[in-house]
Design a protein around this motif. Structure first.
Motif, PDB file in Angstrom:
ATOM      1  N   PHE A 265      -0.338  15.223   0.355  1.00 19.75           N
ATOM      2  CA  PHE A 265      -1.670  15.737  -0.338  1.00 19.75           C
ATOM      3  C   PHE A 265      -1.858  17.258  -0.111  1.00 19.75           C
ATOM      4  CE2 PHE A 265      -3.543  11.549   1.350  1.00 19.75           C
ATOM      5  CZ  PHE A 265      -2.853  10.900   0.302  1.00 19.75           C
TER       6      PHE A 265
ATOM      7  N   ARG B 274       0.706  12.250   5.810  1.00 19.23           N
ATOM      8  CA  ARG B 274       0.141  11.828   4.346  1.00 19.23           C
ATOM      9  C   ARG B 274      -0.719  13.000   4.087  1.00 19.23           C
ATOM     10  NH1 ARG B 274      -0.822   7.313   1.973  1.00 19.23           N
ATOM     11  NH2 ARG B 274      -3.109   7.622   2.018  1.00 19.23           N
TER      12      ARG B 274
ATOM     13  N   SER C 115      -6.010  -2.220  -1.699  1.00 14.99           N
ATOM     14  CA  SER C 115      -5.209  -3.053  -0.516  1.00 14.99           C
ATOM     15  C   SER C 115      -6.040  -3.637   0.261  1.00 14.99           C
ATOM     16  CB  SER C 115      -4.251  -2.193  -0.115  1.00 14.99           C
ATOM     17  OG  SER C 115      -3.475  -2.881   1.019  1.00 14.99           O
TER      18      SER C 115
ATOM     19  N   GLY D 105       0.376  -0.274   5.805  1.00  9.89           N
ATOM     20  CA  GLY D 105      -0.709  -1.253   5.293  1.00  9.89           C
ATOM     21  C   GLY D 105      -0.468  -2.739   5.981  1.00  9.89           C
ATOM     22  N   PRO D 106      -0.897  -3.891   5.556  1.00 15.32           N
ATOM     23  CA  PRO D 106      -1.787  -4.005   4.449  1.00 15.32           C
ATOM     24  C   PRO D 106      -3.038  -3.040   4.526  1.00 15.32           C
ATOM     25  CG  PRO D 106      -1.809  -5.842   5.381  1.00 15.32           C
ATOM     26  CD  PRO D 106      -0.687  -5.132   6.340  1.00 15.32           C
ATOM     27  N   GLY D 107      -3.475  -2.581   3.412  1.00 13.80           N
ATOM     28  CA  GLY D 107      -4.728  -1.769   3.502  1.00 13.80           C
ATOM     29  C   GLY D 107      -4.314  -0.482   4.459  1.00 13.80           C
ATOM     30  N   VAL D 108      -5.146  -0.286   5.502  1.00 10.35           N
ATOM     31  CA  VAL D 108      -4.809   0.857   6.418  1.00 10.35           C
ATOM     32  C   VAL D 108      -4.553   0.240   7.851  1.00 10.35           C
ATOM     33  CG1 VAL D 108      -5.760   2.549   5.156  1.00 10.35           C
ATOM     34  CG2 VAL D 108      -7.230   0.986   6.785  1.00 10.35           C
TER      35      VAL D 108
ATOM     36  N   VAL E 220       0.785  -1.047  -0.058  1.00  8.03           N
ATOM     37  CA  VAL E 220       0.154   0.172   0.016  1.00  8.03           C
ATOM     38  C   VAL E 220       0.901   1.190  -0.019  1.00  8.03           C
ATOM     39  CG1 VAL E 220      -0.251   0.249   2.504  1.00  8.03           C
ATOM     40  CG2 VAL E 220      -2.030   0.986   1.143  1.00  8.03           C
TER      41      VAL E 220
ATOM     42  N   ARG F 263      -4.043   7.663  -4.124  1.00 11.70           N
ATOM     43  CA  ARG F 263      -3.898   7.066  -2.711  1.00 11.70           C
ATOM     44  C   ARG F 263      -4.916   6.633  -2.239  1.00 11.70           C
ATOM     45  NH1 ARG F 263       0.346   4.814  -3.619  1.00 11.70           N
ATOM     46  NH2 ARG F 263       1.551   6.514  -4.604  1.00 11.70           N
ATOM     47  N   ALA F 264      -6.335   7.176  -2.418  1.00 11.77           N
ATOM     48  CA  ALA F 264      -7.574   6.881  -1.713  1.00 11.77           C
ATOM     49  C   ALA F 264      -7.918   5.417  -2.286  1.00 11.77           C
ATOM     50  CB  ALA F 264      -8.534   7.843  -2.042  1.00 11.77           C
TER      51      ALA F 264
ATOM     52  N   ARG G 204     -11.463   7.169   7.816  1.00 16.82           N
ATOM     53  CA  ARG G 204      -9.767   6.834   8.076  1.00 16.82           C
ATOM     54  C   ARG G 204      -9.208   7.344   9.369  1.00 16.82           C
ATOM     55  NH1 ARG G 204      -9.834   3.188   4.438  1.00 16.82           N
ATOM     56  NH2 ARG G 204      -9.955   3.532   2.363  1.00 16.82           N
TER      57      ARG G 204
ATOM     58  N   GLN H 196      -5.538   2.602  -1.294  1.00 18.93           N
ATOM     59  CA  GLN H 196      -5.692   2.070   0.032  1.00 18.93           C
ATOM     60  C   GLN H 196      -6.965   1.151   0.039  1.00 18.93           C
ATOM     61  OE1 GLN H 196      -5.872   5.134   3.000  1.00 18.93           O
ATOM     62  NE2 GLN H 196      -3.846   5.198   3.104  1.00 18.93           N
ATOM     63  N   ASN H 197      -8.058   1.340  -0.875  1.00 16.26           N
ATOM     64  CA  ASN H 197      -8.977   0.520  -0.813  1.00 16.26           C
ATOM     65  C   ASN H 197      -8.804  -0.832  -1.615  1.00 16.26           C
ATOM     66  OD1 ASN H 197     -11.084   2.106   0.592  1.00 16.26           O
ATOM     67  ND2 ASN H 197     -10.977   3.655  -1.233  1.00 16.26           N
TER      68      ASN H 197
ATOM     69  N   THR I 219       4.532   0.649   5.291  1.00 15.74           N
ATOM     70  CA  THR I 219       4.016   1.629   4.649  1.00 15.74           C
ATOM     71  C   THR I 219       2.446   1.837   5.256  1.00 15.74           C
ATOM     72  OG1 THR I 219       3.639   0.367   2.712  1.00 15.74           O
ATOM     73  CG2 THR I 219       5.503   1.702   2.714  1.00 15.74           C
TER      74      THR I 219
END
Lengths: 544, 289
Positions: B249, B244, A500, B230-233, A253, A493-494, B60, A497-498, B228
């Motif tokens: 951003f 981030r 992943s 992950g995985p995912g969040v 990710v 990035r959004a 998030r 993440q989804n 990083t």
């Protein structure tokens, strides 16, 4: 006395070294042509007088005393994209009289560091070797300058924008003006193990076990899934005693996993045609309303396909980065990988690859069914819908509007884009510069010499597959549009993440893309819908 | 007298300027930014508490708060217990004791970024050190629970020595007479630990919790390099979330608001723990009298 002698020796040594260094980057000929001698390797790149530009010649050094700083990804002197700058620096400095400072930055930090520099007005950098998706961030506030006048100027090293296929031309321009110089050409193609899929023995076994002919080369993503599933878990080569995989991908990710989805989904989503509208030559947003299209049925089916395909790969790939996935394929552990041009050239490097001479490649497969976002229904095609892509960075040189020496920066980029230098880069896999424009392809579609590649140890059959795949990709009739508006990094990035979350089974494809839809709407609203819409329309060439 | 007073101010001036420039100004500028929608190339737009309410509605952000709390609670607890255990073990006569103590503290001196990359290879699932030695395929980095566990393990590896050092110092400060007196009462080591050692260690326990919690809430480098996020969040801690938002951003207002919320959480913890420390010190002073 002894100390004086030592000092004398040291001074003498440094004088000799500096003399040896002076002039080591160039060798001039009486007809005005020149050899550029690369740093360390001391390889020779010959440029004719015409290619060099009228501004440059023996003893001219038109930019003497000037100094520029260029940012680039931190891959070091022998790494992708940054490596060529190091190799050509002495030659360029001798040619121009200027000095080049190479400022390496981690990929993840390059955009933020350069944007801070520009925003705060410290203006430390004269140019950036940027990823194409940064362009909206740089162009819209006026942080980089158009370069059409420089391109037309015969004084600079000569390269020709007509070499670009339309797909790559588009990502070097903004609203019809050039902002970036040719360097790298990124796009994803499908690579496979030709020694396995092309083998009569495996084709017979496949038919015996499945009752069907092996769909080789694969025409659709379903073909890829079928083959990958069949080979997954079998020890189909003799590199090691362990079972091998059907495919390998990289889903770590916050890195580059979302590119897999973009490339694969194009054939389910993008319909070709002469116009640009919601359902034609479009992918990301409704060009009239800026409504995200990411959770449309075509996108969802594509993610379902990607997920199914990922099940034929190593479970660990959910945490793998690009390099790890590449290595898996190079070590002979998977039948397929779909990735950038680097793979084709890395396969030739036997210190890293066990599969030289065993490579097959093609433009990414298609889908018989495409979702028409104008009519909101699936359309069945007579043949698979193939969509090319320019997925990736296509790392390209742009010039800061704050630079005091824009012409010096351009001279560097233009030198790198000349045919001999560009070919030198493309012939060598380690440079990270991938083929994409006319001069890189073999006749009859291009002007490159096969010998240039073979001299650099390309296997002939691998090479033909490789270049054919890339030519068909970049010159495809239908292309995945590139997102490069303000906030692209945040939109991607959004999505990443989804994706992943999907790959680890915490979201279904529909949930992941619905979540992405909501996040994208929020990003658009926060950044200003009208502003984002205008940029999106500009970036895809949409006219009311 | 007046001249002496002037000299005093001259000595104070550099430090004051430093604090003003690098602590006070960024603090208030961050607070100011958190009230705006800030974007490159567009005029800043005042939105009041908009960034704060956004954080309350952002799933998030909620996820990052939960991940951070799990990380802090699990990590600090393990480090506290392990650090104390190792200190108790090493705080007795044994051969090579000083060498052992030095070796135990070594992880403290490693750079977290390097540690993250080092453990990335150790946790590598296809033939990495741990899976290779164990002959199994534990999905250290590719499944959410194991990924968070991996981050906690690395943080524990690096910071247990810190707890160990503080506990060792505290143990060496306990007067021997207390143990001699306790030995007359009982031979049960557990009872001696519970009634003699632990009360003396209480201020140190609180200090360790205080220092480790405030550091752990801000953790960034290890998850950044190892997973990083992950995985995912699954390992996206609050600092990474704020980083981030701000640095990737350019959503500086939101990043500032998140940072202030972290700051408030940390301050609440610090004040409550300081209260406990004061009580605990007051208690031990009374006992000594």
């Amino acid at each position: 006395m002894k100390m004086l002698k030592t000092l004398g020796l040291l001074l003498g040594f440094s004088l000799v070294s500096s003399l040896a260094q002076a002039g080591e980057g160039l060798k001039w000929y009486s007809d005005g042509s020149v050899d550029l001698i690369t740093y360390q390797d001391r390889e020779v790149i010959h440029l004719s007088k015409d290619q060099l530009g009228t501004m440059f010649g023996k003893g001219k050094q038109p930019f003497k005393g000037k100094k520029i700083a260029i940012t680039v990804n931190n891959s070091g002197p022998k790494g992708g994209i940054s490596g060529p700058l190091y190799r050509l620096r002495p030659a360029w400095e001798e040619l121009t009289g200027a000095k080049l400072e190479i400022v390496e930055m981690p990929l993840a930090e390059q955009l933020s560091k350069t944007m801070f520099d520009l925003r705060m007005g410290s203006n430390q950098y004269d140019g950036f070797i940027e990823g194409a998706w940064y362009m909206g961030e740089y162009v819209t506030p006026g942080y980089i300058i158009p370069i059409d006048d420089y391109i037309a100027d015969p004084g600079f090293p000569q390269w020709d924008p007509d070499w670009f296929p339309p797909s790559l031309r588009e990502i070097h321009q903004w609203d019809g003006k050039y902002y970036a110089v040719l360097n790298d050409s990124d796009g994803q193609v499908l690579y496979w193990r030709q020694d396995i899929l092309g083998s009569k023995e495996w084709q017979t076994r496949y038919k015996r076990d499945t009752g069907k002919d092996m769909p080789h080369p694969p025409q659709t993503w379903q073909d890829v899934i079928d083959i990958a599933k069949y080979f997954d878990g079998k020890n189909w080569d003799d590199n090691d005693p362990d079972p091998d995989d059907g495919i390998v991908m990289h889903f770590r990710v916050n890195e580059q996993g979302m590119f897999h989805f973009m490339s694969l989904s194009a054939s389910f989503v993008v319909m070709g045609g002469d116009t640009v509208d919601r359902g034609t030559n479009n992918y990301w947003f409704d060009p009239d309303t800026m409504e995200p299209l990411i959770n449309q049925p075509g996108h969802v089916r594509a993610l379902e396909t990607l997920y199914e395909l990922s099940q034929s790969g190593p479970a660990a790939q959910a945490a793998w980065d690009l390099g790890t996935a590449w290595d898996w394929f190079l070590r002979g552990k998977s039948i397929f990988v779909f990735s950038w041009g680097d793979v084709g050239s890395l396969v030739q490097d036997e210190s890293r690859s066990k599969i030289k001479g065993k490579l097959g490649a093609s433009v990414l497969p298609g889908s018989y069914e495409v979702y028409d976002m104008n009519k909101n229904r699936w359309v069945r095609m007579d043949k698979p819908n193939i969509a090319g892509n320019t997925t990736g960075g296509s790392w390209q040189g742009v010039i800061s509007a704050k630079s005091k020496n824009p012409e010096v920066v351009y001279s560097l980029y233009a030198l790198m884009a000349t045919e001999p230098v560009s070919m030198w880069n493309v012939n060598r896999g380690w440079t990270g510069v991938d083929p994409g424009v006319q001069i890189h392809f073999l006749p009859p579609v291009g002007t490159a010499s096969v010998m240039g590649y073979l001299k650099e140890d390309f296997h002939e059959r691998d090479l033909f597959y490789y270049l054919d795949a890339y030519h068909k990709n970049f010159f495809a009739d239908t292309m995945l549009p590139y997102l490069r508006i303000n906030g692209t990094e945040e939109y991607w990035r959004a999505l990443d993440q989804n994706l992943s979350e999907t790959m680890i089974g915490r979201m279904t494809p529909q949930e992941a893309l619905d979540s992405t839809y909501k996040e994208w709407q929020s990003i658009t609203n926060r950044r200003g819908k009208a502003r984002q819409l205008k940029q999106y329309q500009q970036s895809i060439g949409y006219r009311h | 007298m007046r001249r002496a007073a002037r000299v005093k101010w001259i000595f104070i001036l550099p430090a004051s300027l430093w604090v003003l420039a690098f602590t006070v100004f960024p603090f208030f500028y961050g607070l100011y930014l958190s009230l705006f929608n800030v974007q490159f190339g567009v005029e800043d737009q005042f939105i009041g508490l908009g960034n704060y309410t956004r954080a309350f509605e952002d799933s998030r952000a909620h996820n990052s708060v939960i991940i951070t709390l799990i990380f802090v609670f699990a990590g600090v607890s393990i480090q506290l217990v392990l650090g104390m255990l190792v200190a108790l073990l090493v705080n007795r006569p044994m051969p090579f004791r000083s060498v052992l103590r030095a070796l135990i503290t070594l992880p403290l001196f490693a750079t977290p970024i390097a540690v993250g990359f080092l453990f990335f290879t150790i946790f590598y699932e296809e033939g990495g050190l741990i899976n290779g030695l164990l002959g199994v395929k534990i999905p250290w980095l590719s499944t959410p629970h194991f990924a968070l566990l991996s981050v906690i393990i690395v943080d524990t590896w690096q910071w247990t020595p810190f707890c160990f050092l503080l506990f060792l110092a505290a143990l060496q400060g306990i007067p021997e007479e207390y143990y001699e007196a306790a030995a007359l009462e009982t031979t049960n080591n557990w009872k001696i630990f519970w009634h003699v050692t632990l009360p003396f260690l209480q201020p140190t326990v609180i200090l360790v919790i205080l220092l480790r919690v405030t550091e752990s809430v801000k953790v960034f480098d290890i998850p950044y390099t190892l997973t990083t996020g992950g995985p995912g969040v699954a390992t996206q801690v609050l600092s990474m979330f704020a980083y981030r938002a701000g640095m990737r951003f350019f959503d500086f207002g939101y990043a500032s608001a998140i940072s202030f919320m972290v700051f408030i959480i940390v301050m609440i913890m610090i004040f409550s723990l300081f209260g406990r420390i004061r009580q605990s010190f007051a208690g031990s002073e009374r006992e000594q009298r």
